[in-house]
Design a protein around this motif. Structure first.
Motif, mmCIF file in Angstrom:
data_model
loop_
_atom_site.group_PDB
_atom_site.id
_atom_site.type_symbol
_atom_site.label_atom_id
_atom_site.label_comp_id
_atom_site.label_asym_id
_atom_site.label_seq_id
_atom_site.Cartn_x
_atom_site.Cartn_y
_atom_site.Cartn_z
ATOM 1 N N VAL A 93 32.072 39.536 0.386
ATOM 2 C CA VAL A 93 30.742 39.225 -0.147
ATOM 3 C C VAL A 93 29.780 40.336 0.265
ATOM 4 O O VAL A 93 29.913 40.907 1.360
ATOM 5 C CB VAL A 93 30.256 37.866 0.403
ATOM 6 N N GLN A 94 28.837 40.624 -0.610
ATOM 7 C CA GLN A 94 27.805 41.588 -0.257
ATOM 8 C C GLN A 94 26.767 40.939 0.653
ATOM 9 O O GLN A 94 26.523 39.724 0.571
ATOM 10 C CB GLN A 94 27.103 42.095 -1.520
ATOM 11 N N LYS A 95 26.174 41.741 1.510
ATOM 12 C CA LYS A 95 25.096 41.255 2.371
ATOM 13 C C LYS A 95 24.021 40.579 1.528
ATOM 14 O O LYS A 95 23.604 41.101 0.485
ATOM 15 C CB LYS A 95 24.491 42.420 3.152
ATOM 16 N N GLY A 96 23.604 39.399 1.981
ATOM 17 C CA GLY A 96 22.593 38.646 1.262
ATOM 18 C C GLY A 96 23.164 37.670 0.245
ATOM 19 O O GLY A 96 22.444 36.813 -0.277
ATOM 20 N N GLY A 97 24.442 37.769 -0.020
ATOM 21 C CA GLY A 97 25.085 36.887 -0.991
ATOM 22 C C GLY A 97 25.468 35.535 -0.390
ATOM 23 O O GLY A 97 25.253 35.265 0.794
ATOM 24 N N ILE A 98 26.047 34.692 -1.234
ATOM 25 C CA ILE A 98 26.488 33.362 -0.799
ATOM 26 C C ILE A 98 28.013 33.364 -0.662
ATOM 27 O O ILE A 98 28.723 33.762 -1.584
ATOM 28 C CB ILE A 98 26.072 32.294 -1.810
ATOM 29 N N SER A 99 28.480 32.906 0.488
ATOM 30 C CA SER A 99 29.922 32.773 0.718
ATOM 31 C C SER A 99 30.274 31.294 0.575
ATOM 32 O O SER A 99 29.599 30.433 1.148
ATOM 33 C CB SER A 99 30.296 33.261 2.119
ATOM 34 N N HIS A 135 29.202 26.542 2.708
ATOM 35 C CA HIS A 135 28.377 27.530 2.023
ATOM 36 C C HIS A 135 27.609 28.310 3.091
ATOM 37 O O HIS A 135 26.942 27.695 3.940
ATOM 38 C CB HIS A 135 27.382 26.871 1.081
ATOM 39 N N MET A 179 24.668 30.871 3.244
ATOM 40 C CA MET A 179 23.599 31.507 2.480
ATOM 41 C C MET A 179 23.185 32.810 3.163
ATOM 42 O O MET A 179 23.310 32.945 4.386
ATOM 43 C CB MET A 179 22.392 30.573 2.399
ATOM 44 N N ASP A 180 22.678 33.752 2.361
ATOM 45 C CA ASP A 180 22.188 35.024 2.910
ATOM 46 C C ASP A 180 23.218 35.595 3.898
ATOM 47 O O ASP A 180 22.905 35.876 5.053
ATOM 48 C CB ASP A 180 20.836 34.811 3.600
ATOM 49 N N SER A 181 24.442 35.746 3.445
ATOM 50 C CA SER A 181 25.526 36.201 4.312
ATOM 51 C C SER A 181 25.190 37.549 4.953
ATOM 52 O O SER A 181 24.618 38.436 4.307
ATOM 53 C CB SER A 181 26.822 36.312 3.511
ATOM 54 N N VAL A 218 31.726 40.522 5.074
ATOM 55 C CA VAL A 218 30.419 40.716 4.462
ATOM 56 C C VAL A 218 30.087 42.198 4.541
ATOM 57 O O VAL A 218 29.957 42.774 5.618
ATOM 58 C CB VAL A 218 29.329 39.887 5.166
#
Lengths: 115, 113
Positions: free
Chosen positions: A13-19, A76, A78-80, A113
């Motif tokens: 996942v990209q930084k800021g994404g949801i995992s 979930h 958030m903001d990974s 991440v």
């Protein structure tokens, strides 16, 4: 009957994404569903846990969603953040009166991440 | 508060040799667990102690594995003789009576050659 199935096996996942990590179980006697986080060379550590009397539990950026009828629950993030990069295990345990629960763990999801 | 302590952290042995792992749980935790974690898998319970009593050892391969928890505090897990398939991380965890949270130690990584 005791198995807990976890997916995906790995997640980037990209930084800021949801995992999002999913788990499914079969044993209807399970009534405690924790998520553990494990960093390399360390033991698992409890992240968040839910009981089936609620459908969602949130702690900071981490949320568990629980679907009792489907016998599924998910984590979930958030903001990974890159610091969230670790292996995540779902687990499930049956009701226990007084004595400790025996947990059945999923096979784990390795989350990466990217910065 | 000190966490769960395990030693050694790493162990390399030849097959058929004996090996022992030691665990010191969090002070006051009456329940102690030994788990096996294979590479890329989740922990699998081997044995659970309530104080000094083994209350769940159904998954412990008793032909070669043994465990003890004298005085209801520290615990030792032994394998004799070790086989190639025993290579894994052995985790110890503890929990307080009446609570669900299990606290894990860092584990002992065993390599059997």
């Amino acid at each position: 009957q005791q198995q807990v199935k976890q997916s995906p096996q790995s997640l980037i996942v990209q930084k800021g994404g949801i995992s999002i990590i999913n788990c499914a179980y079969e044993n209807t006697a399970f009534d405690y569903f924790p998520w553990y986080q494990q960093f390399p060379g360390k033991g698992p550590a409890l992240l968040i846990a839910i009981r089936p009397d609620v459908s969602e539990k949130k702690e900071g950026r981490f949320t568990i969603s629980f679907n009792k009828s489907a016998k599924q629950f998910s984590l979930h993030i958030m903001d990974s953040q890159p610091g969230d990069s670790a292996t995540y295990f779902c687990a499930a345990g049956p009701h226990s009166s007084g004595s400790a629960r025996q947990l059945t763990f999923g096979s784990g999801t390795q989350l990466t991440v990217l910065p | 508060e000190a966490g769960v302590v395990q030693s050694p952290r790493y162990k390399i042995i030849e097959k058929k040799q004996p090996v022992a792992f030691w665990c010191n749980p969090i002070s006051g935790h009456n329940t102690l667990y030994w788990y096996l974690q294979n590479l890329g898998q989740g922990p699998e319970l081997l044995i659970r102690y309530e104080n000094e009593e083994a209350v769940d050892d159904s998954q412990l391969p008793k032909d070669r594995f043994s465990a003890e928890r004298l005085k209801g505090v520290d615990s030792t897990l032994k394998i004799q003789p070790a086989e190639l398939g025993d290579s894994a991380v052995y985790l110890c965890a503890s929990s307080a009576t009446g609570t669900d949270t299990q606290y894990f130690g860092p584990g002992t990584r065993l390599t059997v050659l």
